[in-house]
Design an enzyme around this catalytic site. Structure first.
Site, short mmCIF file in Angstrom:
data_model
loop_
_atom_site.label_atom_id
_atom_site.label_comp_id
_atom_site.label_asym_id
_atom_site.label_seq_id
_atom_site.Cartn_x
_atom_site.Cartn_y
_atom_site.Cartn_z
N ASP A 129 17.52 23.46 36.35
CA ASP A 129 18.22 23.81 35.09
C ASP A 129 17.26 24.38 34.05
OD1 ASP A 129 20.65 22.87 36.19
OD2 ASP A 129 20.20 20.84 35.55
N ASN B 284 23.39 30.24 37.47
CA ASN B 284 23.97 28.90 37.48
C ASN B 284 24.66 28.66 36.15
OD1 ASN B 284 24.47 26.21 38.41
ND2 ASN B 284 22.76 25.48 37.15
N SER C 112 25.67 26.40 29.32
CA SER C 112 24.70 27.50 29.41
C SER C 112 24.80 28.17 30.78
CB SER C 112 23.26 26.98 29.27
OG SER C 112 23.11 26.13 28.16
N HIS D 188 25.55 25.44 33.61
CA HIS D 188 25.18 24.04 33.39
C HIS D 188 25.90 23.53 32.15
CE1 HIS D 188 22.76 20.44 33.63
NE2 HIS D 188 22.58 20.53 32.33
C1 GRF Z 1 30.91 22.38 35.89
O1 GRF Z 1 30.96 21.55 34.77
C2 GRF Z 1 29.56 23.00 36.01
O2 GRF Z 1 28.97 23.28 34.80
C3 GRF Z 1 28.80 21.91 36.71
O3 GRF Z 1 29.70 21.38 37.65
C4 GRF Z 1 31.02 21.59 37.18
C5 GRF Z 1 31.73 22.35 38.26
O4 GRF Z 1 33.09 22.46 38.00
N1 GRF Z 1 27.58 22.41 37.27
P1 GRF Z 1 34.00 23.33 38.96
O5 GRF Z 1 33.70 22.87 40.39
O6 GRF Z 1 33.67 24.77 38.76
O7 GRF Z 1 35.39 22.98 38.56
#
Ligand code: GRF
Length: 221
Positions: A153, A115, A144, A117
């Site tokens: 997370d 993932n 991260s 985050h």
């Molecule tokens: C990113 O900021 C990611 O870290 C978070 O959601 C957002 C997704 O952006 N979990 P995208 O859909 O990849 O443009």
């Protein structure tokens, strides 16, 4: 545990809920040969997710599994696992997938689900990370990449990008600078995994057989 061998090209399944910009950089990194892998399926829990169009443009199969169609988190996760397992992926990539998983699902994919985050974990787990970072007046924020565990997370960290907080930052301005870094570190981590260099062993992240610090590999552009 199912681990990619160097004889086969790793198979990925990507889960999204929104814009899919992290999916796009992964598609690009595979297309230009930076990452040797195939995306077998992109799953979204939202029909309107822009990332689905990105996958379609790249000729990647997509599937919508709307969480609202299921009576419980368990039933939704069972359907997700069914769709994921059908593709026999080596790695499941969460790219802005905005659902909390059951322990059954996280346990099933332990060591093969990543993932990204938008915070320097363990700070600011959950949502609204940029607002909370500004409220807390931290000097450094960031993103991260971590292995997914049953704690939201909270899984072992692979790599972190540091983003300095500036005086004039608003949540959206800070978010856009963090996103630039996400687009750098996520392909790096996925490439390491696909090359068989990155592994999870006894809840410890191993890179080339050596354990990483708890904060993962630091990355500063
Ligand atoms: C990113 O900021 C990611 O870290 C978070 O959601 C957002 C997704 O952006 N979990 P995208 O859909 O990849 O443009």
């Amino acid at each position: 545990m199912h681990e990619p061998s160097l004889q086969q090209i790793p198979r990925l399944v990507v889960l999204i809920s929104g814009s899919g910009s992290n999916l796009q950089v992964l598609i690009n990194a595979i297309a230009d040969g930076t990452i040797a892998a195939t995306i077998e399926l992109v799953i979204s829990n939202k029909q309107e997710a822009m990332g689905l169009a990105r996958a379609n443009r790249a000729g990647i199969a997509t599937q919508v599994i709307n969480h609202l169609d299921y009576g419980s988190r368990e039933a939704f996760d069972r359907e997700l696992m069914h769709a994921i397992d059908d593709k026999q992926p080596d790695l499941i990539v969460l790219a802005g997938f905005m659902r909390i998983f059951t322990p059954e699902l996280t346990h099933r994919y332990e060591g093969r689900m990543l993932n990204i985050h938008p915070s320097l974990l363990p700070l600011f787990k959950g949502t609204n990370t940029h607002e909370r970072a500004l409220e807390a007046e931290v000097e450094q924020h960031g993103a991260s990449v971590h292995f997914v565990s049953s704690e939201l997370d909270g899984g072992p960290i692979v790599i972190q990008a540091l983003v300095p907080v500036l005086n004039m930052d608003s949540p959206s301005i800070l978010a856009s600078r963090v996103l630039v870094q996400e687009h750098i570190i996520y392909p790096i981590a996925i490439k390491w995994f696909c090359e068989g260099r990155l592994k999870l062993h006894n809840n410890t992240v191993l890179m080339d057989g050596h354990s990483l610090p708890t904060q993962g590999m630091p990355f500063q552009c």
